[in-house]
Design an enzyme around this catalytic site. Sequence first.
Site, mmCIF file in Angstrom:
data_model
loop_
_atom_site.group_PDB
_atom_site.id
_atom_site.type_symbol
_atom_site.label_atom_id
_atom_site.label_comp_id
_atom_site.label_asym_id
_atom_site.label_seq_id
_atom_site.Cartn_x
_atom_site.Cartn_y
_atom_site.Cartn_z
ATOM 1 N N TYR A 278 -0.984 9.723 -4.656
ATOM 2 C CA TYR A 278 -1.198 10.966 -5.672
ATOM 3 C C TYR A 278 0.459 12.249 -5.005
ATOM 4 C CZ TYR A 278 -5.491 9.679 -8.232
ATOM 5 O OH TYR A 278 -6.389 8.359 -8.515
ATOM 6 N N GLU B 205 -2.532 -0.004 -4.496
ATOM 7 C CA GLU B 205 -2.781 -1.088 -3.230
ATOM 8 C C GLU B 205 -2.084 -1.873 -4.692
ATOM 9 O OE1 GLU B 205 -5.651 -1.684 -0.760
ATOM 10 O OE2 GLU B 205 -6.323 0.510 -0.392
ATOM 11 N N ASP C 217 1.181 -1.033 -0.107
ATOM 12 C CA ASP C 217 -0.068 -0.338 -0.038
ATOM 13 C C ASP C 217 1.083 1.018 0.186
ATOM 14 O OD1 ASP C 217 -1.892 1.902 0.698
ATOM 15 O OD2 ASP C 217 -3.081 0.972 1.492
ATOM 16 N N LEU C 218 0.868 2.295 -0.998
ATOM 17 C CA LEU C 218 1.696 3.606 -0.922
ATOM 18 C C LEU C 218 1.425 4.479 -0.464
ATOM 19 C CD1 LEU C 218 3.322 1.412 -3.314
ATOM 20 C CD2 LEU C 218 2.257 3.006 -5.034
#
Length: 482
Positions: free
Chosen positions: A69, A157, A64-65
């Site tokens: 954005y 994700e 999960d980054l």
Amino acid sequence: EKLGVEPEEEAGRDEEEDAAKAMDRAEAGEAGCSRDAPVPEEPGGVPWLVPEGGSSSRVIVHVDLDCFYAQVEMISNPELKGKPLGVQQKYLVVTCNYEARKLGVKKLMTVRDAKEKCPQLVLVNGEDLTRYREMSYKVTELLEEFSPVVERLGFDENFVDLTEMVEKRRQQLQSGELSALTVWGHVYNDQYVNLHDILHVRLLIGSQIAAEMREAMYNQLGLTGCAGVASNKLLAKLVSGVFKPNQQTVLLPESSQVLIQSLNHVKEMPGIGYKTTKRLEALGIRSVHDLQTFSSKILEKELGISVAQRIQKLSFGEDNSPVTPSGPPQSFSEEDSFKKCSSEVEAKNKIEELLASLLNRVCQDGRKPHTIRLIIRRYSPENHCSRESRQCPIPSHVIQKLGTGNYDVMTPMVDILMKLFRNMVNVKMPFHLTLLSVCLCNLKALTTAKKGTIDYYLTPSLSTTSHSGKRSFKMKDTHVED
DNA sequence: TGGGGTTAT
DNA sequence: ATAACCC
């Protein structure tokens, strides 16, 4: 500079276990080994538990980054680093970096509220998703190098099934290496790691691979993120969010009940959305425990057997859904929302803009869409979310000209879209739209399927069933004169 | 509330 | 074609 990955703690620390954890293991029928006990030298020689109704145990990672954005924007413009940054779409701040969060900005806050909370907030427009989408696929492709079984969830994700990779590494462990095995990142609930338990060993190896993935994401793409390692997608996803940002957590099986009981409401369970939450609340179900103990029969009658059985399993932390490789996208769409669109000319201009972007995207992809869809949202004070759509097949002569740049493919497609538009909207009457969206789907590879070959029979548009008129999916397309 | 996506019915 | 889910 932040380093990509560091081990946050090590396995087998010197802390005393508390009574609850000891009891968890007693219930699981474990031996309760101490750290000083000899670790088995033969990796295959340990008896192990098989949870979840006989299906073999898996190792899943959820990646999960962090505020994706905002990270992409800070890479595009490094001067933004260190400042509170929000990404704006229309009048919403859809995400923001951690400097902004420290100052009280939350996801999906209106620009007005965010500026009020944080006057120094820097805003960038994020309505064009192109760069986010491109970076998103770079992440997925990087993860696919570890194992090809990668499922995307949104742009930021990914799930990866590590089961095979973990087994290979475990079997290649040399004698003595097992006892030196360490966890990367956190262990959920500070649970004691038992290297005699093959499930623990496999999850530890999963945590090592997760660390390697995060390291690669940082070194190759400059992105940070969290990871959660567990025995299924639900638990991996829940545990990935326990330590944020840029940290990872592994869940050992004995702590899964603690994890799901940590949810404050059933609406926090992935897979239980807005509608189901409302229906559950009407039945008096609010907590995970409420759902666990509610009558299965009544739940099935209220929600249908499919939803009822699935979400009640989720409430126990059980999720047998596979990691489904996403592969290339199933559809391309572009949408624009606005306060008001009330004339056909206005609509046509917006539709042309959306279509132009889509044609660029679909051209780069290489595959050809065979269906086009127009989606609208009508203004209404109450029922806000509802959209209407019409779709139809794209005429074959238009499809053929899609890759070849010199022919005008815009004109016939805009004509089709305007027919779909007039099918939905009576343009002779006043109307008020707040969204237009165009979707290209039913993508097919441009295979030269020759009669008599395998490809011929595997191509739905060519194989025998297409001649029998039984393709019911096509009958729902609205008929548009060419 | 935005600008996307997916699968099931 | 819509409705549910996900981000």
